[in-house]
Scaffold this active site. Structure first.
Site, mmCIF file in Angstrom:
data_model
loop_
_atom_site.group_PDB
_atom_site.id
_atom_site.type_symbol
_atom_site.label_atom_id
_atom_site.label_comp_id
_atom_site.label_asym_id
_atom_site.label_seq_id
_atom_site.Cartn_x
_atom_site.Cartn_y
_atom_site.Cartn_z
ATOM 1 N N ASP A 160 0.478 -13.916 -6.179
ATOM 2 C CA ASP A 160 0.447 -12.665 -5.795
ATOM 3 C C ASP A 160 2.058 -12.569 -5.469
ATOM 4 O OD1 ASP A 160 -2.134 -12.028 -5.688
ATOM 5 O OD2 ASP A 160 -2.491 -12.306 -3.760
ATOM 6 N N ASN A 188 -1.013 -8.374 -0.116
ATOM 7 C CA ASN A 188 0.116 -9.296 -0.508
ATOM 8 C C ASN A 188 1.094 -9.150 -1.452
ATOM 9 O OD1 ASN A 188 -1.439 -11.027 0.962
ATOM 10 N ND2 ASN A 188 -2.472 -12.160 -0.765
#
Length: 322
Positions: free
Chosen positions: A256, A52
């Site tokens: 993230d 991510n």
């Protein structure tokens, strides 16, 4: 600045529960809990903390080096990441296990119950940052949630080699003990947590906020809808609000995304405030999308949203990185 991302690479199985976990979790019966949630939807997406963060950096025109372990089923995922600017040349391919799996159910309050199967991720401990440094320029290594032994090894190698590192233990704080947690944050250039993880980190280590500050450079604590708190090395606190969402779809990967935006901004020379604002923009794009890597960045719309949230000066300073 060359950034390596050492963290999990996984496939996400995302489900939606049309209700509230809080309505069926009985405080006096938690020791006997036995529940099954009938969900409305199942989405299978690319994910993992490392995947991510690296993907988001790639979208922001960086070329991050992804460091992690996967199974032989990684080929399609690899092509996707490389298409978006991620260097996957150092990803370790296991011949014994599948790529890790994240299975998560989200309710109407955006609360989540999840399980994580490590699979090939457990072999990330066999990857050496020292060996990678022989063939790659590593200005900063983000050490995120991964196989615990890999996290400890990569952190220690960064300290020994004098490579700056960002500590982002996140979900693995539940698994780590106090001593291990101290080893992961000691000497970090950046420490990332959310509000709950920050409280858990203090509890597990027994350290005070001041004692943590003596061990790390910049502390970044995301606060959900309240934005983010950034504490500089000199103790200066900077609070940045969120970019207002147009809708809440799926919170997986929002943290993230923030980290990717923040590190992209700060490594490119933006101030801590502007870096947090860029991180907040990327985070809201993930919040408004099902899947942690299905979002897109439209430059003109991003500038409008930054202007509305933080003003024209902020938007103008962040614009070159979009």
């Amino acid at each position: 600045m060359s950034i390596a991302v050492s963290a999990s690479i996984a496939t996400d199985h995302l489900m939606r529960f049309p209700g509230r976990f809080a309505d069926v979790l009985l405080a006096d019966q938690l020791a006997n809990v036995s529940l099954s949630f009938l969900v409305d939807d199942l989405q299978i997406r690319r994910g993992g903390v490392g995947g991510n963060i690296a993907f988001a950096m790639g979208v922001l025109n960086r070329t991050p080096l992804l460091v992690g372990a996967v199974g032989a089923d990684f080929a399609e995922y690899r092509a996707w990441l490389e298409k978006h600017g991620v260097d996957c040349s150092t990803v370790y391919i296991s011949d014994r296990a599948h790529t890790a799996r994240f299975v998560c159910t989200t309710d109407d309050d955006m609360a989540q119950i999840a399980s994580f199967y490590p699979g090939a991720m457990s072999e990330a401990r066999d990857i050496s940052i020292a060996e990678l440094a022989e063939s790659h320029t590593l200005d900063l290594v983000l050490v995120g949630a991964n196989d615990p032994e890999a996290m400890l090894r990569h952190t220690e190698e960064c300290r020994e080699l004098g490579i700056a590192f960002a500590a982002d233990p996140s979900q693995q704080l539940a698994r780590l003990d106090g001593d291990q947690t101290v080893r992961l944050i000691d000497g970090a250039a950046y420490l990332f947590t959310n509000k709950y993880e920050w409280a858990l980190l203090l509890q597990k280590t027994g350290l005070s906020e001041a004692e943590v500050a003596q061990r790390v450079g910049i502390r970044v604590t995301t606060l959900g809808a309240e934005g983010v708190l950034v504490v500089d090395a000199d103790g200066t606190e900077i609070r940045v609000g969120v970019v207002p969402e147009r809708e809440k779809v799926e919170p997986t990967g929002v943290g993230d995304a923030f980290r990717a935006g923040f590190l992209t901004g700060h490594s490119a020379g933006l101030s801590l405030e502007r870096s947090a604002q860029l991180g907040s923009l990327v985070a809201v794009l993930v919040l408004e999308t099902t899947g942690t890597q299905e979002w897109t960045l439209h430059k003109d719309d991003a500038i409008v949203r930054l202007t509305e949230a933080y003003g024209p000066e902020a938007a103008a300073e962040i614009k070159p990185l979009l």
